[in-house]
Design an enzyme around this catalytic site. Structure first.
Site, PDB file in Angstrom:
ATOM      1  N   ASN A   1      64.236 -14.193  32.333  1.00  0.00           N
ATOM      2  CA  ASN A   1      65.600 -14.689  32.607  1.00  0.00           C
ATOM      3  C   ASN A   1      66.610 -14.031  31.658  1.00  0.00           C
ATOM      4  OD1 ASN A   1      64.886 -16.160  30.283  1.00  0.00           O
ATOM      5  ND2 ASN A   1      66.332 -17.786  30.811  1.00  0.00           N
TER       6      ASN A   1
ATOM      7  N   ASP B 293      69.942 -25.750  34.672  1.00  0.00           N
ATOM      8  CA  ASP B 293      68.861 -25.217  33.828  1.00  0.00           C
ATOM      9  C   ASP B 293      67.477 -25.657  34.315  1.00  0.00           C
ATOM     10  OD1 ASP B 293      70.612 -23.871  32.246  1.00  0.00           O
ATOM     11  OD2 ASP B 293      70.511 -25.233  30.553  1.00  0.00           O
TER      12      ASP B 293
ATOM     13  N   LYS C 247      61.541  -2.825  23.214  1.00  0.00           N
ATOM     14  CA  LYS C 247      62.328  -1.582  23.183  1.00  0.00           C
ATOM     15  C   LYS C 247      61.623  -0.475  22.402  1.00  0.00           C
ATOM     16  CE  LYS C 247      66.868  -3.576  24.040  1.00  0.00           C
ATOM     17  NZ  LYS C 247      68.132  -4.101  23.522  1.00  0.00           N
TER      18      LYS C 247
ATOM     19  N   LYS D 192      76.745 -13.438  33.207  1.00  0.00           N
ATOM     20  CA  LYS D 192      75.776 -14.254  32.483  1.00  0.00           C
ATOM     21  C   LYS D 192      76.051 -15.708  32.846  1.00  0.00           C
ATOM     22  CE  LYS D 192      75.495 -11.257  28.443  1.00  0.00           C
ATOM     23  NZ  LYS D 192      75.721 -11.161  26.993  1.00  0.00           N
TER      24      LYS D 192
ATOM     25  N   ARG E  97      61.537 -11.941  20.670  1.00  0.00           N
ATOM     26  CA  ARG E  97      61.879 -10.815  19.798  1.00  0.00           C
ATOM     27  C   ARG E  97      61.466 -11.108  18.367  1.00  0.00           C
ATOM     28  NH1 ARG E  97      68.005  -9.652  20.905  1.00  0.00           N
ATOM     29  NH2 ARG E  97      67.814 -11.785  21.628  1.00  0.00           N
TER      30      ARG E  97
ATOM     31  N   GLY F  49      75.477 -41.704  50.761  1.00  0.00           N
ATOM     32  CA  GLY F  49      75.025 -41.705  52.150  1.00  0.00           C
ATOM     33  C   GLY F  49      75.819 -42.759  52.912  1.00  0.00           C
ATOM     34  N   GLY F  50      75.203 -43.315  53.947  1.00  0.00           N
ATOM     35  CA  GLY F  50      75.920 -44.290  54.763  1.00  0.00           C
ATOM     36  C   GLY F  50      75.906 -45.699  54.198  1.00  0.00           C
TER      37      GLY F  50
HETATM   38  C1  COA Z   1      71.186 -16.712  28.939  1.00  0.00           C
HETATM   39  C2  COA Z   1      72.024 -15.448  28.884  1.00  0.00           C
HETATM   40  C3  COA Z   1      73.487 -15.794  29.180  1.00  0.00           C
HETATM   41  C4  COA Z   1      71.918 -14.865  27.481  1.00  0.00           C
HETATM   42  O1  COA Z   1      72.455 -13.588  27.486  1.00  0.00           O
HETATM   43  P1  COA Z   1      72.358 -12.613  26.211  1.00  0.00           P
HETATM   44  O2  COA Z   1      72.996 -13.288  25.068  1.00  0.00           O
HETATM   45  O3  COA Z   1      72.882 -11.286  26.590  1.00  0.00           O
HETATM   46  O4  COA Z   1      70.809 -12.548  25.825  1.00  0.00           O
HETATM   47  P2  COA Z   1      69.569 -11.909  26.572  1.00  0.00           P
HETATM   48  O5  COA Z   1      68.398 -12.592  25.986  1.00  0.00           O
HETATM   49  O6  COA Z   1      69.679 -11.945  28.029  1.00  0.00           O
HETATM   50  O7  COA Z   1      69.561 -10.358  26.150  1.00  0.00           O
HETATM   51  C5  COA Z   1      69.959  -9.860  24.905  1.00  0.00           C
HETATM   52  C6  COA Z   1      69.290  -8.558  24.610  1.00  0.00           C
HETATM   53  O8  COA Z   1      68.017  -8.818  24.046  1.00  0.00           O
HETATM   54  C7  COA Z   1      67.059  -7.987  24.650  1.00  0.00           C
HETATM   55  N1  COA Z   1      65.756  -8.603  24.551  1.00  0.00           N
HETATM   56  C8  COA Z   1      65.378  -9.861  24.855  1.00  0.00           C
HETATM   57  N2  COA Z   1      64.088 -10.036  24.613  1.00  0.00           N
HETATM   58  C9  COA Z   1      63.630  -8.844  24.139  1.00  0.00           C
HETATM   59  C10 COA Z   1      62.371  -8.384  23.685  1.00  0.00           C
HETATM   60  N3  COA Z   1      61.300  -9.193  23.645  1.00  0.00           N
HETATM   61  N4  COA Z   1      62.283  -7.116  23.259  1.00  0.00           N
HETATM   62  C11 COA Z   1      63.351  -6.290  23.272  1.00  0.00           C
HETATM   63  N5  COA Z   1      64.557  -6.674  23.682  1.00  0.00           N
HETATM   64  C12 COA Z   1      64.684  -7.937  24.105  1.00  0.00           C
HETATM   65  C13 COA Z   1      67.547  -7.802  26.064  1.00  0.00           C
HETATM   66  O9  COA Z   1      66.939  -6.687  26.669  1.00  0.00           O
HETATM   67  C14 COA Z   1      69.038  -7.631  25.810  1.00  0.00           C
HETATM   68  O10 COA Z   1      69.282  -6.318  25.412  1.00  0.00           O
HETATM   69  P3  COA Z   1      70.569  -5.504  25.948  1.00  0.00           P
HETATM   70  O11 COA Z   1      71.770  -6.339  25.592  1.00  0.00           O
HETATM   71  O12 COA Z   1      70.476  -4.197  25.236  1.00  0.00           O
HETATM   72  O13 COA Z   1      70.421  -5.367  27.443  1.00  0.00           O
HETATM   73  C15 COA Z   1      71.524 -14.402  29.926  1.00  0.00           C
HETATM   74  O14 COA Z   1      70.237 -14.017  29.555  1.00  0.00           O
HETATM   75  C16 COA Z   1      71.512 -14.851  31.362  1.00  0.00           C
HETATM   76  O15 COA Z   1      72.535 -14.934  32.026  1.00  0.00           O
HETATM   77  N6  COA Z   1      70.283 -15.133  31.890  1.00  0.00           N
HETATM   78  C17 COA Z   1      70.100 -15.510  33.269  1.00  0.00           C
HETATM   79  C18 COA Z   1      70.480 -16.947  33.522  1.00  0.00           C
HETATM   80  C19 COA Z   1      69.817 -17.886  32.551  1.00  0.00           C
HETATM   81  O16 COA Z   1      68.607 -17.975  32.481  1.00  0.00           O
HETATM   82  N7  COA Z   1      70.652 -18.628  31.800  1.00  0.00           N
HETATM   83  C20 COA Z   1      70.161 -19.536  30.798  1.00  0.00           C
HETATM   84  C21 COA Z   1      70.107 -20.888  31.242  1.00  0.00           C
HETATM   85  S1  COA Z   1      69.853 -21.912  29.809  1.00  0.00           S
END
Ligand code: COA
Length: 411
Positions: A72, A148, A51, A113, A14, A227-228
């Site tokens: 992800n 992870d 978006k 999440k 972003r 293991g064993g």
């Molecule tokens: C990691 C996690 C908990 C973070 O969740 P989060 O804080 O909500 O952050 P996300 O990056 O997923 O999304 C936040 C927002 O940014 C938006 N976003 C991310 N990249 C974007 C981009 N390039 N352009 C526009 N919007 C973007 C998403 O669409 C989301 O919008 P919304 O809330 O309106 O739906 C979650 O993404 C998750 O559970 N992922 C799957 C498991 C995973 O990979 N975990 C991380 C292991 S380290």
């Protein structure tokens, strides 16, 4: 891994925000963290707000040209953006779509999440890890990133299989990888133990056997081998250097194998020949019943030796053995800078060189190169130009918030 294996990997971030790990655990507030640097070597960075209408158009163009699309974001986010599997498959049927989420779609937790510890606690990794008695008898996380990095590696298997499948069919598929599945896959042996426990009510390899109590589920196992074979950690005298009493890693791991010849070799190396004729110790089953006495005697034997001396003595006798090593001991071991195990990457600028773990396997006819991690949006112009966008169009994307954050006051 894909970048190290030769793919052109474009990370979509972003505008103005970027990957959260850029700013997590920084060693300098003005520089990207080692967290980000280590996990993003050799990728390109495209800043893109998916978006905005232009952002959607650019992403659509990119998807039409790419081999794989991997995401992800939190559950539901990709559909909301309009780039879920069905949409991407319709845009480019050859494109392989990789997804990471916390849980399998069948799970009641599928909409949660997830971060590393969530995967470990929900996949029986934490409930089976840690000490089994006393104050610290609590579910414990592994230091290894089972939720992870391990999930990324599991997804990679699926992506490469999908690529091979596409070579035959011409069509891409959807690879869904949950952190839960990846972590549980590595806890397979704990499900083996559960099956055995259900059948007979005890587990011979556990410290609780034969005198302790077993409940309904697989208990925490301390440092058993699992293991064993009979394994345990033993305290040694500090070796000096980074192996000090204070660092508290002056331990060695020793395994007594079940085979007679192997056991004999171990007994001779430690001077415990009396065990060879003692019915409490001269069979593997008897040793399981008397493991506490074994731990005690071997512990006395290791106490006046360093972990390296013990490793030399037992290693020479063919006994499976290894010193407990700290991050410092590993990262200062020059022999591991072999081109792959540990690698030094030149990030340039103020950061200079940093160390990371390289590609964990070697190939006889291919050597990865290890390049720097990208600055936020560092490849935006390059990627947009390759997609055919003119300088004027790119200037417009920057102005309307698609590739750069909007200036203050703009909506
Ligand atoms: C990691 C996690 C908990 C973070 O969740 P989060 O804080 O909500 O952050 P996300 O990056 O997923 O999304 C936040 C927002 O940014 C938006 N976003 C991310 N990249 C974007 C981009 N390039 N352009 C526009 N919007 C973007 C998403 O669409 C989301 O919008 P919304 O809330 O309106 O739906 C979650 O993404 C998750 O559970 N992922 C799957 C498991 C995973 O990979 N975990 C991380 C292991 S380290």
């Amino acid at each position: 891994m894909l970048a190290w294996l030769g793919a052109d990997v474009i990370k979509i971030e972003r505008p103005g925000v970027g990957d959260a790990t850029r700013k997590e655990l920084q060693f300098n507030p003005d520089l990207p963290s080692y967290y980000f640097l280590q996990l993003n070597s050799d990728k390109k960075s495209l800043t893109l707000d998916a978006k905005t209408p232009d952002g959607k158009a650019i992403l659509t163009k990119l998807i039409k040209e790419c081999d794989m699309f991997v995401e992800n974001l939190h559950p539901g986010a990709m559909d909301k953006l309009g780039f879920g599997w069905e949409a991407v498959h319709a845009l480019n049927p050859r494109c392989i779509y990789g997804t990471i989420k916390g849980f399998p779609l069948s799970s009641k937790y599928k909409d949660l999440k997830a971060y590393e510890p969530i995967a470990q606690v929900t996949a029986a990794a934490a409930s089976t890890t840690g000490w089994f008695e006393g104050e610290y008898d609590i579910p414990t996380q592994s230091g290894a990133a089972l939720g992870d990095s391990n999930t990324g590696m599991h997804l990679l298997i699926g992506l490469l299989a999908a690529l091979q499948q596409r070579n035959n069919t011409g069509e891409g598929c959807y690879v869904y990888q949950s952190m839960h599945n990846a972590c549980l896959n590595l806890c397979r042996i704990k499900t083996r133990d559960q099956l055995t426990l259900d059948k007979i009510g005890y587990l011979t390899q556990f410290p609780q056997y034969p005198d302790g109590q077993f409940g309904d589920c697989v208990p925490r196992a301390g440092n058993i081998e699992g293991g064993g074979v009979l394994g345990w950690t033993y305290k040694c005298k500090p070796a000096g250097g980074y192996d000090t009493e204070k660092n508290d890693n002056n331990f060695v791991y020793i395994i007594l194998q079940r085979g007679e010849k192997d056991f004999e070799a171990a007994c001779k190396a430690m001077g415990f020949e009396d065990w060879l004729t003692n019915p409490d110790f001269n069979t593997a089953d008897a040793r399981d019943r008397h493991k506490q006495a074994i731990y005690e005697r071997i512990g006395q034997w290791t106490a006046d030796k360093t972990k390296f001396e013990v490793t030399d003595i037992l290693g020479a006798a063919g006994v499976p053995v290894g010193p407990v090593l700290s991050t410092k001991e590993i990262m200062t071991d020059e022999s591991l800078y072999d081109g792959n195990t540990l690698v030094r990457i030149n990030q340039g600028g103020e950061i200079g060189e940093f160390v990371t773990v390289g590609c964990p396997f070697t190939m006889s006819n291919y050597q990865p190169t290890y390049g720097p991690a990208p600055s936020l949006g560092g490849n935006t112009e390059e990627v947009l130009t390759s997609l055919g966008y003119t300088a004027e169009q790119q200037a417009e994307f920057a102005k309307n918030g698609t590739t750069k954050p909007l200036a203050d006051g703009q909506m």
